[in-house]
Design an enzyme around this catalytic site. Structure first.
Site, mmCIF file in Angstrom:
data_model
loop_
_atom_site.group_PDB
_atom_site.id
_atom_site.type_symbol
_atom_site.label_atom_id
_atom_site.label_comp_id
_atom_site.label_asym_id
_atom_site.label_seq_id
_atom_site.Cartn_x
_atom_site.Cartn_y
_atom_site.Cartn_z
ATOM 1 N N ASP A 58 0.808 -1.202 0.022
ATOM 2 C CA ASP A 58 0.004 -0.089 -0.105
ATOM 3 C C ASP A 58 0.839 1.158 0.117
ATOM 4 O O ASP A 58 0.547 2.354 -0.540
ATOM 5 C CB ASP A 58 -0.901 -0.099 1.287
ATOM 6 C CG ASP A 58 -1.893 -1.044 1.225
ATOM 7 O OD1 ASP A 58 -2.558 -1.233 0.110
ATOM 8 O OD2 ASP A 58 -2.491 -1.614 2.340
ATOM 9 N N GLY A 59 2.271 1.332 0.634
ATOM 10 C CA GLY A 59 2.930 2.301 0.804
ATOM 11 C C GLY A 59 3.489 2.721 -0.511
ATOM 12 O O GLY A 59 3.633 3.929 -0.969
ATOM 13 N N ASN A 134 -4.963 8.729 1.555
ATOM 14 C CA ASN A 134 -5.383 8.224 2.933
ATOM 15 C C ASN A 134 -5.866 9.275 3.856
ATOM 16 O O ASN A 134 -6.844 9.253 4.308
ATOM 17 C CB ASN A 134 -3.911 7.422 3.592
ATOM 18 C CG ASN A 134 -3.933 5.816 3.112
ATOM 19 O OD1 ASN A 134 -4.753 5.588 2.408
ATOM 20 N ND2 ASN A 134 -3.025 5.303 3.623
ATOM 21 N N ARG A 160 -7.343 20.208 22.637
ATOM 22 C CA ARG A 160 -5.765 20.176 23.139
ATOM 23 C C ARG A 160 -5.556 18.671 23.128
ATOM 24 O O ARG A 160 -6.434 18.096 23.695
ATOM 25 C CB ARG A 160 -5.968 20.692 24.794
ATOM 26 C CG ARG A 160 -6.298 22.125 24.756
ATOM 27 C CD ARG A 160 -6.180 22.413 26.121
ATOM 28 N NE ARG A 160 -6.343 23.936 26.405
ATOM 29 C CZ ARG A 160 -7.278 24.681 26.179
ATOM 30 N NH1 ARG A 160 -8.530 24.177 25.814
ATOM 31 N NH2 ARG A 160 -7.275 25.977 26.259
ATOM 32 N N ALA A 174 -6.704 2.694 7.562
ATOM 33 C CA ALA A 174 -5.284 2.801 7.903
ATOM 34 C C ALA A 174 -5.191 3.614 9.342
ATOM 35 O O ALA A 174 -5.784 2.756 10.442
ATOM 36 C CB ALA A 174 -4.552 3.818 6.670
ATOM 37 N N SER A 178 -6.671 2.856 13.501
ATOM 38 C CA SER A 178 -5.854 2.735 14.702
ATOM 39 C C SER A 178 -5.896 3.651 15.943
ATOM 40 O O SER A 178 -5.726 3.356 17.050
ATOM 41 C CB SER A 178 -4.106 2.737 14.535
ATOM 42 O OG SER A 178 -3.791 2.078 13.535
HETATM 43 P P1 NAD Z 1 3.731 1.343 5.106
HETATM 44 O O1 NAD Z 1 3.922 1.170 3.773
HETATM 45 O O2 NAD Z 1 4.487 0.595 6.074
HETATM 46 O O3 NAD Z 1 2.398 1.452 5.811
HETATM 47 C C1 NAD Z 1 2.079 1.231 6.807
HETATM 48 C C2 NAD Z 1 0.768 0.374 7.138
HETATM 49 O O4 NAD Z 1 -0.235 0.783 6.626
HETATM 50 C C3 NAD Z 1 1.038 -0.978 6.230
HETATM 51 O O5 NAD Z 1 0.731 -2.318 6.811
HETATM 52 C C4 NAD Z 1 0.098 -0.684 5.229
HETATM 53 O O6 NAD Z 1 -0.461 -1.851 4.402
HETATM 54 C C5 NAD Z 1 -1.191 0.088 5.981
HETATM 55 N N1 NAD Z 1 -1.830 0.587 5.028
HETATM 56 C C6 NAD Z 1 -1.603 1.761 4.041
HETATM 57 N N2 NAD Z 1 -2.832 2.393 3.610
HETATM 58 C C7 NAD Z 1 -3.623 1.642 4.050
HETATM 59 C C8 NAD Z 1 -5.299 1.700 3.901
HETATM 60 N N3 NAD Z 1 -5.611 2.838 3.297
HETATM 61 N N4 NAD Z 1 -5.842 0.783 4.671
HETATM 62 C C9 NAD Z 1 -5.488 -0.209 5.540
HETATM 63 N N5 NAD Z 1 -3.945 -0.123 5.654
HETATM 64 C C10 NAD Z 1 -3.394 0.580 5.009
HETATM 65 O O7 NAD Z 1 4.254 3.077 5.483
HETATM 66 P P2 NAD Z 1 4.081 4.432 4.868
HETATM 67 O O8 NAD Z 1 4.573 3.994 3.563
HETATM 68 O O9 NAD Z 1 4.684 5.280 5.563
HETATM 69 O O10 NAD Z 1 2.659 4.411 4.714
HETATM 70 C C11 NAD Z 1 1.989 5.642 5.089
HETATM 71 C C12 NAD Z 1 0.694 5.205 5.652
HETATM 72 O O11 NAD Z 1 1.089 4.384 7.061
HETATM 73 C C13 NAD Z 1 -0.110 6.451 6.159
HETATM 74 O O12 NAD Z 1 -0.975 6.971 5.154
HETATM 75 C C14 NAD Z 1 -0.877 5.679 7.435
HETATM 76 O O13 NAD Z 1 -2.320 5.604 7.353
HETATM 77 C C15 NAD Z 1 -0.032 4.719 7.854
HETATM 78 N N6 NAD Z 1 0.285 5.023 9.304
HETATM 79 C C16 NAD Z 1 -0.476 4.109 10.302
HETATM 80 C C17 NAD Z 1 -0.072 4.478 11.561
HETATM 81 C C18 NAD Z 1 -0.881 3.624 12.592
HETATM 82 O O14 NAD Z 1 -1.593 2.770 12.236
HETATM 83 N N7 NAD Z 1 -0.670 3.770 14.061
HETATM 84 C C19 NAD Z 1 0.694 5.495 11.822
HETATM 85 C C20 NAD Z 1 1.570 6.073 10.828
HETATM 86 C C21 NAD Z 1 1.209 5.732 9.540
#
Ligand code: NAD
Length: 279
Positions: A58-59, A134, A160, A174, A178
């Site tokens: 997905d990234g 996203n 805040r 995504a 969480s």
């Molecule tokens: P990455 O590619 O490792 O992605 C992180 C995880 O998010 C992967 O497991 C990916 O499959 C999943 N993911 C991405 N888009 C998704 C979606 N639309 N639905 C379900 N899962 C999805 O890391 P990256 O390249 O930095 O990806 C950025 C994304 O990571 C951000 O858009 C954000 O949504 C996600 N993210 C998640 C968290 C968290 O869940 N705590 C924290 C920071 C970023």
């Protein structure tokens, strides 16, 4: 979410192949290069493609989206996952032959999902705009973020906490999930506003739950403190000092995916990603 037909079948289809650095992704990319290079129905190019094939997870699809975000009206995306099936990927790396069959049978159909426009106004008058597939998050670096949240011109609350996230429907599964946000089917043309660790006690109050905001409504954020802010647009990070206002709205544009018989239903993706085969 809409499904329509929009390419001229008589013309050569321009295809861009982009892959992450994983060995398996490069292997899939090489196979696609050698097959499509010899097929006169396709022309391999990174410039003005009709179809962008993203190989990775997905990234990688997020990166492909940002690489072609100025050409969304013409481009359709398709994802091949070198791992388990992701949210934006229809094929696994062992299904390349099925993918090629569907690509050759392609009639230009697309599936479209909403995306998010964000505008950041700085105290010094500068303006920054971006588009997210996203989500967009904002956090204050040094201290608690304090910001007024305005929804459709109603001053809702003085937030805040650590920060705020605004997600698209496809982004709802995504980071938004969480944080306890809802999963929103992409046929809803709406944004979701979700808090990141809000302070809630007898003195400070926020709504607490995520809010689903319809496409006609703007979300505005008015930070009450100067200092450093970090704004994440999907997988891209931006640092700003002294943010005056951040405005979020569903974009007029959409992301288009190649509609193939393999484009899995959204609820199937949710089940596969979060539950598995147990039920
Ligand atoms: P990455 O590619 O490792 O992605 C992180 C995880 O998010 C992967 O497991 C990916 O499959 C999943 N993911 C991405 N888009 C998704 C979606 N639309 N639905 C379900 N899962 C999805 O890391 P990256 O390249 O930095 O990806 C950025 C994304 O990571 C951000 O858009 C954000 O949504 C996600 N993210 C998640 C968290 C968290 O869940 N705590 C924290 C920071 C970023």
């Amino acid at each position: 979410m809409t499904q329509t037909n929009f390419t001229d079948k008589n013309k050569v289809t321009k295809v861009a192949i982009i892959a992450n650095g994983k060995f398996q992704s490069k292997k899939v990319a090489n196979k696609l290069f050698s097959v499509l290079r010899d097929d006169e129905a396709f022309y391999l190019t990174k410039k003005n493609p009709d179809i962008v094939i993203s190989i990775g997870g997905d990234g990688m699809l997020l990166s492909a989206f940002h690489a072609y975000e100025n050409e969304l009206n013409r481009v359709r995306f398709v994802g091949i996952h070198t791992g388990h099936l992701g949210f934006y990927t229809d094929y696994l790396d062992n299904q390349v032959d099925e993918f090629l069959k569907n690509l050759r049978a392609d009639k230009g159909e697309k599936i479209s999902y909403p995306i998010l426009d964000v505008k950041v106004n700085l105290v010094d008058g500068r303006e920054f705009t971006a588009t997210a597939l996203n989500e967009v998050t904002i956090k204050r670096i040094e201290k608690t973020m304090v910001a007024d949240v305005v929804v459709n011109k109603i001053r809702m609350e003085r937030f805040r906490g650590d920060g705020l996230l605004v997600a698209t429907p496809t982004g709802s599964t995504a980071y938004n999930k969480s944080l306890g946000g809802a999963i929103l089917h992409p046929s809803f043309e709406a944004l979701q506003l979700t808090e990141i660790a809000s302070l809630n006690n007898r003195v400070f109050r926020t709504v607490g739950s995520s809010m689903i905001i319809p496409s006609k409504d703007k979300i505005e954020l008015l930070p009450r403190r100067t200092g450093s802010y970090v704004i994440n647009v999907d997988n891209k990070t931006y640092h700003f000092r002294n943010v005056e206002q951040v405005t979020y709205q569903l974009s007029d544009r959409k992301i288009n995916f190649m509609a193939t018989p393999w484009h899995t239903s959204f609820w199937q993706r949710v089940k596969d990603a979060f539950i598995g085969d147990d039920v």
